[in-house]
Design an enzyme around this catalytic site. Structure first.
Site, PDB file in Angstrom:
ATOM      1  N   ARG A 115     -23.116 -71.770  12.146  1.00  0.00           N
ATOM      2  CA  ARG A 115     -24.025 -71.143  11.351  1.00  0.00           C
ATOM      3  C   ARG A 115     -23.699 -70.894  10.029  1.00  0.00           C
ATOM      4  O   ARG A 115     -24.170 -71.067   8.862  1.00  0.00           O
ATOM      5  CB  ARG A 115     -24.075 -69.791  12.034  1.00  0.00           C
ATOM      6  CG  ARG A 115     -25.141 -68.677  11.520  1.00  0.00           C
ATOM      7  CD  ARG A 115     -26.096 -68.039  12.687  1.00  0.00           C
ATOM      8  NE  ARG A 115     -25.242 -67.189  13.546  1.00  0.00           N
ATOM      9  CZ  ARG A 115     -25.238 -65.852  13.525  1.00  0.00           C
ATOM     10  NH1 ARG A 115     -25.998 -65.148  12.684  1.00  0.00           N
ATOM     11  NH2 ARG A 115     -24.683 -65.251  14.404  1.00  0.00           N
ATOM     12  N   TYR A 116     -22.430 -70.221   9.915  1.00  0.00           N
ATOM     13  CA  TYR A 116     -21.720 -70.126   8.441  1.00  0.00           C
ATOM     14  C   TYR A 116     -21.172 -71.274   8.058  1.00  0.00           C
ATOM     15  O   TYR A 116     -20.639 -72.132   9.012  1.00  0.00           O
ATOM     16  CB  TYR A 116     -20.712 -68.904   8.673  1.00  0.00           C
ATOM     17  CG  TYR A 116     -21.199 -67.546   8.861  1.00  0.00           C
ATOM     18  CD1 TYR A 116     -21.263 -66.628   7.594  1.00  0.00           C
ATOM     19  CD2 TYR A 116     -21.027 -66.926  10.073  1.00  0.00           C
ATOM     20  CE1 TYR A 116     -21.786 -65.608   7.979  1.00  0.00           C
ATOM     21  CE2 TYR A 116     -21.474 -65.675  10.414  1.00  0.00           C
ATOM     22  CZ  TYR A 116     -21.792 -64.757   8.988  1.00  0.00           C
ATOM     23  OH  TYR A 116     -22.000 -63.516   9.578  1.00  0.00           O
ATOM     24  N   ARG A 119     -17.445 -71.308   9.120  1.00  0.00           N
ATOM     25  CA  ARG A 119     -16.842 -70.744  10.542  1.00  0.00           C
ATOM     26  C   ARG A 119     -17.756 -71.530  11.564  1.00  0.00           C
ATOM     27  O   ARG A 119     -18.999 -71.595  11.342  1.00  0.00           O
ATOM     28  CB  ARG A 119     -17.167 -69.199  10.591  1.00  0.00           C
ATOM     29  CG  ARG A 119     -16.056 -68.580   9.841  1.00  0.00           C
ATOM     30  CD  ARG A 119     -16.650 -67.050   9.732  1.00  0.00           C
ATOM     31  NE  ARG A 119     -17.099 -67.143   8.080  1.00  0.00           N
ATOM     32  CZ  ARG A 119     -17.750 -66.180   7.420  1.00  0.00           C
ATOM     33  NH1 ARG A 119     -17.603 -64.781   8.311  1.00  0.00           N
ATOM     34  NH2 ARG A 119     -18.014 -66.055   6.389  1.00  0.00           N
ATOM     35  N   CYS A 128     -18.604 -65.723  32.895  1.00  0.00           N
ATOM     36  CA  CYS A 128     -17.906 -64.575  32.978  1.00  0.00           C
ATOM     37  C   CYS A 128     -17.832 -63.861  34.232  1.00  0.00           C
ATOM     38  O   CYS A 128     -18.726 -63.969  35.052  1.00  0.00           O
ATOM     39  CB  CYS A 128     -18.567 -63.625  32.088  1.00  0.00           C
ATOM     40  SG  CYS A 128     -18.322 -63.743  30.448  1.00  0.00           S
ATOM     41  N   CYS A 132     -21.852 -58.522  31.597  1.00  0.00           N
ATOM     42  CA  CYS A 132     -22.202 -57.211  31.047  1.00  0.00           C
ATOM     43  C   CYS A 132     -23.834 -57.128  30.751  1.00  0.00           C
ATOM     44  O   CYS A 132     -24.293 -58.092  30.170  1.00  0.00           O
ATOM     45  CB  CYS A 132     -21.513 -57.165  29.668  1.00  0.00           C
ATOM     46  SG  CYS A 132     -19.798 -57.477  29.681  1.00  0.00           S
ATOM     47  N   CYS A 135     -24.929 -57.926  27.554  1.00  0.00           N
ATOM     48  CA  CYS A 135     -24.679 -59.307  26.851  1.00  0.00           C
ATOM     49  C   CYS A 135     -25.829 -60.070  25.822  1.00  0.00           C
ATOM     50  O   CYS A 135     -27.079 -60.080  26.340  1.00  0.00           O
ATOM     51  CB  CYS A 135     -24.407 -60.541  27.797  1.00  0.00           C
ATOM     52  SG  CYS A 135     -23.945 -61.887  27.328  1.00  0.00           S
ATOM     53  N   ARG A 137     -25.940 -63.215  25.132  1.00  0.00           N
ATOM     54  CA  ARG A 137     -26.303 -64.424  25.521  1.00  0.00           C
ATOM     55  C   ARG A 137     -26.388 -64.577  26.865  1.00  0.00           C
ATOM     56  O   ARG A 137     -26.356 -65.433  27.801  1.00  0.00           O
ATOM     57  CB  ARG A 137     -25.006 -65.304  25.357  1.00  0.00           C
ATOM     58  CG  ARG A 137     -24.488 -65.594  23.863  1.00  0.00           C
ATOM     59  CD  ARG A 137     -23.700 -66.923  23.727  1.00  0.00           C
ATOM     60  NE  ARG A 137     -23.578 -66.848  22.424  1.00  0.00           N
ATOM     61  CZ  ARG A 137     -22.241 -66.554  21.764  1.00  0.00           C
ATOM     62  NH1 ARG A 137     -21.293 -66.218  22.558  1.00  0.00           N
ATOM     63  NH2 ARG A 137     -22.164 -66.646  20.455  1.00  0.00           N
ATOM     64  N   ASP A 296     -27.907 -56.254  19.958  1.00  0.00           N
ATOM     65  CA  ASP A 296     -29.006 -57.070  19.417  1.00  0.00           C
ATOM     66  C   ASP A 296     -30.215 -56.856  20.121  1.00  0.00           C
ATOM     67  O   ASP A 296     -30.396 -56.491  21.410  1.00  0.00           O
ATOM     68  CB  ASP A 296     -28.428 -58.784  19.403  1.00  0.00           C
ATOM     69  CG  ASP A 296     -27.106 -58.670  18.814  1.00  0.00           C
ATOM     70  OD1 ASP A 296     -27.149 -58.047  17.529  1.00  0.00           O
ATOM     71  OD2 ASP A 296     -26.025 -59.182  19.209  1.00  0.00           O
ATOM     72  N   ASP A 333     -26.462 -57.975  13.097  1.00  0.00           N
ATOM     73  CA  ASP A 333     -26.470 -59.219  12.838  1.00  0.00           C
ATOM     74  C   ASP A 333     -28.165 -59.881  12.839  1.00  0.00           C
ATOM     75  O   ASP A 333     -28.730 -59.416  13.628  1.00  0.00           O
ATOM     76  CB  ASP A 333     -25.802 -59.911  14.300  1.00  0.00           C
ATOM     77  CG  ASP A 333     -25.261 -61.327  14.191  1.00  0.00           C
ATOM     78  OD1 ASP A 333     -25.580 -62.046  13.090  1.00  0.00           O
ATOM     79  OD2 ASP A 333     -24.638 -61.679  15.134  1.00  0.00           O
ATOM     80  N   LYS A 340     -24.063 -61.456   9.698  1.00  0.00           N
ATOM     81  CA  LYS A 340     -23.786 -60.145   9.895  1.00  0.00           C
ATOM     82  C   LYS A 340     -23.616 -59.206   8.684  1.00  0.00           C
ATOM     83  O   LYS A 340     -23.101 -59.722   7.641  1.00  0.00           O
ATOM     84  CB  LYS A 340     -22.402 -59.926  10.697  1.00  0.00           C
ATOM     85  CG  LYS A 340     -22.436 -60.566  12.096  1.00  0.00           C
ATOM     86  CD  LYS A 340     -21.231 -60.272  12.750  1.00  0.00           C
ATOM     87  CE  LYS A 340     -21.157 -61.364  13.781  1.00  0.00           C
ATOM     88  NZ  LYS A 340     -21.212 -62.656  13.965  1.00  0.00           N
TER      89      LYS A 340
HETATM   90  C1  LIG Z   1     -20.282 -63.392  14.219  1.00  0.00           C
HETATM   91  C2  LIG Z   1     -20.245 -64.859  14.086  1.00  0.00           C
HETATM   92  C3  LIG Z   1     -19.019 -65.622  13.547  1.00  0.00           C
HETATM   93  C4  LIG Z   1     -17.794 -64.669  12.594  1.00  0.00           C
HETATM   94  O1  LIG Z   1     -18.273 -63.766  11.885  1.00  0.00           O
HETATM   95  P1  LIG Z   1     -17.122 -62.970  11.197  1.00  0.00           P
HETATM   96  O2  LIG Z   1     -17.971 -61.749  10.439  1.00  0.00           O
HETATM   97  O3  LIG Z   1     -16.212 -63.826  10.206  1.00  0.00           O
HETATM   98  O4  LIG Z   1     -16.372 -62.216  12.458  1.00  0.00           O
HETATM   99  C5  LIG Z   1     -19.235 -66.892  13.089  1.00  0.00           C
HETATM  100  N1  LIG Z   1     -20.109 -67.506  13.551  1.00  0.00           N
HETATM  101  C6  LIG Z   1     -21.092 -67.158  14.021  1.00  0.00           C
HETATM  102  C7  LIG Z   1     -22.377 -67.803  14.800  1.00  0.00           C
HETATM  103  C8  LIG Z   1     -21.227 -65.663  14.442  1.00  0.00           C
HETATM  104  O5  LIG Z   1     -22.179 -64.997  15.054  1.00  0.00           O
END
Ligand SMILES: *Cc1c(COP(=O)(O)O)cnc(C)c1O
Length: 376
Positions: A115-116, A119, A128, A132, A135, A137, A296, A333, A340
């Site tokens: 997504r990012y 990352r 799991c 929870c 959750c 997901r 969420d 989020d 986020k």
């Molecule tokens: C939360 C999340 C992250 C990590 O976010 P940080 O703010 O760096 O902790 C990375 N990818 C996705 C898809 C996320 O939901």
């Protein structure tokens, strides 16, 4: 004459101390139905019309260990609320959806969410041992539980290898620590061999729900993957049991950084007192509160949601009560996968010219501060 129910049946079911301390025993003996859960806690059975529907869509799973933390005489027990299905899971409000972040659309290969730009998530399993109720997901529970096989894990790492913009991988799930130790070791080693990967995180709730999983062999695997950022998910100070504390100590002693992401849950931890107690319990062990997530807008978890105003008020009350680094960042989020964003409390009471009056986080008094303005 009604037969009184025993207040708490023996969750150990005759297990020896060695069996109880074995994560495999805990996983095999997890409680998997509402009836068994109520029975184990001596709670009166409530077969509402919605209950069967809820259980079919969103199954039950709880380790005997996590169940042992419940105080069955407390109807508002914060641990019970996280594991006992509620009829409200069947109530659609129209605001909550299965996959608010459209993760499925952002999955270039199975088990990867990207997504990012910098990352990516790797989700080796959706399993799991403790499910929870909040959750985000939980949509995936209906698919049945699965684990990526060796070839699929390799394809996930190959995706990361082919994307030089990814500097940070979060191994999450499900709970990634349900991978066999050898598979996890191979995954972490493969990720470590990606030259552009700078940050490696593991997101796991096992310190909370199955601390037995972090046995010597696993902690050793994690130690060898350092620098490793371990992110866990305590929501309430009562979850920081002696077993959880000793697991966290062992991780920290192994040189692993441990941070916590909590979710603000209605009826579980939606007060400043609960959040301050949680922060203190974590800080005492050297665990840093990282995020406090808003629950969420997920179908089947809407009843846990807290308004933005109430969430900010809970956070605001924490300032002045715990160390600055003990105040987590409250985040929303954004739906659709927008990322986020932080929600910050406002301590400015009023302004007049360059004068700004702030509310003191220590005593609530108003304090004037004069803005020095632009002196360039
Ligand atoms: C939360 C999340 C992250 C990590 O976010 P940080 O703010 O760096 O902790 C990375 N990818 C996705 C898809 C996320 O939901």
């Amino acid at each position: 004459m009604p037969i009184p129910h025993p207040p708490l049946v023996d969750l150990r079911r005759g297990a020896s101390p060695a069996e109880w301390a074995d994560w495999r025993w805990q996983t095999r003996h997890r409680v998997r139905t509402v009836a068994a859960l109520r029975d184990a806690l001596g709670l009166p059975g409530a077969g509402t019309p919605d209950a069967a529907r809820v259980e079919e869509r969103f199954p039950v799973g709880v380790t005997p260990y996590y169940l042992s933390l419940v105080r069955p005489d407390d109807p508002a027990d914060p641990i019970l609320r996280q594991i006992l299905p509620s009829d409200e899971e069947a109530h659609a409000t129209g605001q909550e959806v299965d996959d608010p972040f459209r993760e499925e659309e952002r999955s270039p290969v199975p088990g990867v969410v990207h997504r990012y730009p910098d990352r990516a998530l790797i989700l080796p399993t959706n399993f799991c041992a403790t499910l929870c109720r909040h959750c985000f997901r939980k949509r995936s529970w209906a698919e049945g539980f699965h684990v990526l096989d060796r070839a699929a894990l390799r394809r996930a790492v190959d995706y990361v290898r082919g994307e030089p913009g990814i500097r940070d991988v979060i191994v999450t799930g499900g709970d990634p620590l349900h991978l066999p130790t050898g598979s996890l070791e191979r995954l972490l080693e493969d990720l470590r061999s990606v030259p552009h990967l700078e940050v490696l995180r593991i997101a796991s709730r096992t310190p909370v729900t199955l601390p037995q999983r972090l046995d010597d062999a696993l902690v050793d695997v994690l130690r060898r993957a350092r620098p490793l950022w371990f992110v866990t998910h305590f929501n309430h100070a009562r979850e920081v049991s002696p077993d959880a504390a000793s697991t966290l100590r062992r991780l920290i002693d192994a040189g692993i950084t441990v941070q916590n992401q909590a979710v603000l849950l209605r009826g579980v931890n939606d007060s400043t007192e609960a959040q301050v107690a949680l922060s203190r319990a974590l800080l005492r062990l050297g665990v840093r509160p990282y995020y406090l997530h808003l629950a969420d807008p997920v179908a089947g978890a809407g009843h846990f949601r807290v308004s933005l105003a109430d969430a900010v008020a809970v956070l605001k009350g924490m300032f002045g009560r715990v160390a600055g680094f003990g105040v987590p960042r409250l985040v929303v989020d954004l739906p659709g996968g927008g990322g986020k964003v932080p929600l910050e409390p406002d301590f400015v009471v009023r302004r007049s010219g360059d004068d700004v009056w702030f509310e003191s986080p220590i005593d609530g008094g108003e304090v004037r501060f004069t803005d020095p303005g632009d002196r360039s």
